[in-house]
Design a protein around this motif. Sequence first.
Motif, PDB file in Angstrom:
ATOM      1  N   ARG A 156     -62.215  41.973 -44.872  1.00  0.00           N
ATOM      2  CA  ARG A 156     -62.940  41.819 -43.623  1.00  0.00           C
ATOM      3  C   ARG A 156     -61.948  41.769 -42.469  1.00  0.00           C
ATOM      4  O   ARG A 156     -60.870  41.198 -42.597  1.00  0.00           O
ATOM      5  CB  ARG A 156     -63.749  40.514 -43.648  1.00  0.00           C
TER       6      ARG A 156
ATOM      7  N   THR B 247     -61.969  39.942 -39.849  1.00  0.00           N
ATOM      8  CA  THR B 247     -61.670  38.578 -39.426  1.00  0.00           C
ATOM      9  C   THR B 247     -60.638  37.929 -40.344  1.00  0.00           C
ATOM     10  O   THR B 247     -59.904  37.055 -39.928  1.00  0.00           O
ATOM     11  CB  THR B 247     -62.954  37.734 -39.413  1.00  0.00           C
ATOM     12  N   SER B 248     -60.587  38.340 -41.606  1.00  0.00           N
ATOM     13  CA  SER B 248     -59.639  37.763 -42.548  1.00  0.00           C
ATOM     14  C   SER B 248     -58.195  38.054 -42.130  1.00  0.00           C
ATOM     15  O   SER B 248     -57.339  37.190 -42.230  1.00  0.00           O
ATOM     16  CB  SER B 248     -59.894  38.312 -43.950  1.00  0.00           C
TER      17      SER B 248
ATOM     18  N   ASP C 158     -57.388  35.730 -39.173  1.00  0.00           N
ATOM     19  CA  ASP C 158     -57.176  34.360 -39.646  1.00  0.00           C
ATOM     20  C   ASP C 158     -55.858  34.245 -40.412  1.00  0.00           C
ATOM     21  O   ASP C 158     -55.152  33.232 -40.303  1.00  0.00           O
ATOM     22  CB  ASP C 158     -58.329  33.925 -40.550  1.00  0.00           C
TER      23      ASP C 158
ATOM     24  N   HIS D  18     -57.416  23.956 -42.630  1.00  0.00           N
ATOM     25  CA  HIS D  18     -58.298  24.763 -41.786  1.00  0.00           C
ATOM     26  C   HIS D  18     -58.284  26.240 -42.180  1.00  0.00           C
ATOM     27  O   HIS D  18     -59.331  26.892 -42.233  1.00  0.00           O
ATOM     28  CB  HIS D  18     -57.886  24.619 -40.317  1.00  0.00           C
ATOM     29  N   PHE D  19     -57.095  26.776 -42.476  1.00  0.00           N
ATOM     30  CA  PHE D  19     -56.976  28.223 -42.685  1.00  0.00           C
ATOM     31  C   PHE D  19     -57.053  28.656 -44.146  1.00  0.00           C
ATOM     32  O   PHE D  19     -57.374  29.816 -44.420  1.00  0.00           O
ATOM     33  CB  PHE D  19     -55.658  28.738 -42.078  1.00  0.00           C
TER      34      PHE D  19
ATOM     35  N   PRO E 100     -59.181  28.219 -46.609  1.00  0.00           N
ATOM     36  CA  PRO E 100     -60.424  28.831 -47.109  1.00  0.00           C
ATOM     37  C   PRO E 100     -60.720  30.194 -46.475  1.00  0.00           C
ATOM     38  O   PRO E 100     -61.553  30.939 -46.986  1.00  0.00           O
ATOM     39  CB  PRO E 100     -61.508  27.811 -46.707  1.00  0.00           C
ATOM     40  N   LYS E 101     -60.047  30.528 -45.387  1.00  0.00           N
ATOM     41  CA  LYS E 101     -60.347  31.745 -44.636  1.00  0.00           C
ATOM     42  C   LYS E 101     -59.404  32.896 -44.954  1.00  0.00           C
ATOM     43  O   LYS E 101     -59.653  34.027 -44.530  1.00  0.00           O
ATOM     44  CB  LYS E 101     -60.280  31.461 -43.128  1.00  0.00           C
ATOM     45  N   ALA E 102     -58.290  32.626 -45.627  1.00  0.00           N
ATOM     46  CA  ALA E 102     -57.285  33.668 -45.851  1.00  0.00           C
ATOM     47  C   ALA E 102     -56.704  33.555 -47.247  1.00  0.00           C
ATOM     48  O   ALA E 102     -56.790  32.505 -47.892  1.00  0.00           O
ATOM     49  CB  ALA E 102     -56.179  33.565 -44.802  1.00  0.00           C
TER      50      ALA E 102
ATOM     51  N   LYS F 195     -57.135  24.327 -51.033  1.00  0.00           N
ATOM     52  CA  LYS F 195     -58.368  25.044 -50.706  1.00  0.00           C
ATOM     53  C   LYS F 195     -59.584  24.237 -51.168  1.00  0.00           C
ATOM     54  O   LYS F 195     -59.688  23.841 -52.328  1.00  0.00           O
ATOM     55  CB  LYS F 195     -58.374  26.422 -51.377  1.00  0.00           C
TER      56      LYS F 195
END
Length: 295
Positions: free
Chosen positions: A67, A69-70, A73, A175-176, A178-180, A239
Amino acid sequence: MPLKNSLFLLLAAIIWGIAFVAQSVGMKYVGGFTFSAVRSLIGAAVLLPLIFILGRKEASADSSSSRPTSRKDLIIGGISCGICLCLATNFQQFGIKYTTVGKAGFITACYIVIVPVIGIFLGKKCSKFIWAAVVMALVGLYLLCITDGFSMGKGDLLVLVCAFLFSLHILVIDHFSPKADGVKLSCIQFFTCGILSGIPALLFEHPELSSILKAWQPILYAGIMSCGVAYTLQVIGQKNMNPTVASLILSLESCISVLAGWIILGQQLSIKEFLGCIIMFAAIILAQLPQKNTP
């Protein structure tokens, strides 16, 4: 809370605890910025083949999972983690020069209290079990690390700043992560830390290749194991995990550093220090107990 995540963080703490020996030996040959820069760049380089292998597997499995956004991030998270890591490790490295190892270990481990306090302002809640574990851990760390009168000198202040910065590092990862992708995030943070540490190293320490080669053993351990392996385990292990519990597990680094000094360097442990280790492990177990979710 997955047991696997806790084991990853425990393994990271073990590697970091042993790395104190490597850091102390390496500083005999090179400056603090130089040591931080070289070990970080080695850590990043070690992860590149792993990223390539995992990337090919993901591409063959499903190429539509990426994605836009990934990537954003990943880059922002990796650079943010790298800045925090660079500041924290260098403050610690130079703070140890002006204080005792025991004081430095205790003050650095204060991030186990700083993390939940900062987390309150970020809307994160902690149970009474975790707060009790934090208090127990502080008592254990005091018994383990403080061997003389407690006073706040130049080195103590530098290491206290380091504790705040490590707290921010843990929260930024929380914060990051789980997103990357964890391995890529770790790799970017090491490149960032290595480059940022390398600038003052070149300006103020003027590193020589001969000096770096003399310290090849501690630098390789710190680079491959402490950076490449342990920090990646931290990113993956944190994570979807409570950052306060994560910081408690990672604070076992202080216990393990004392044990490593005892086993590798022949330093003896007193009854008081053994008691500190026992209380620390009890605190970790308490934090891991299943708890009821309160709305």
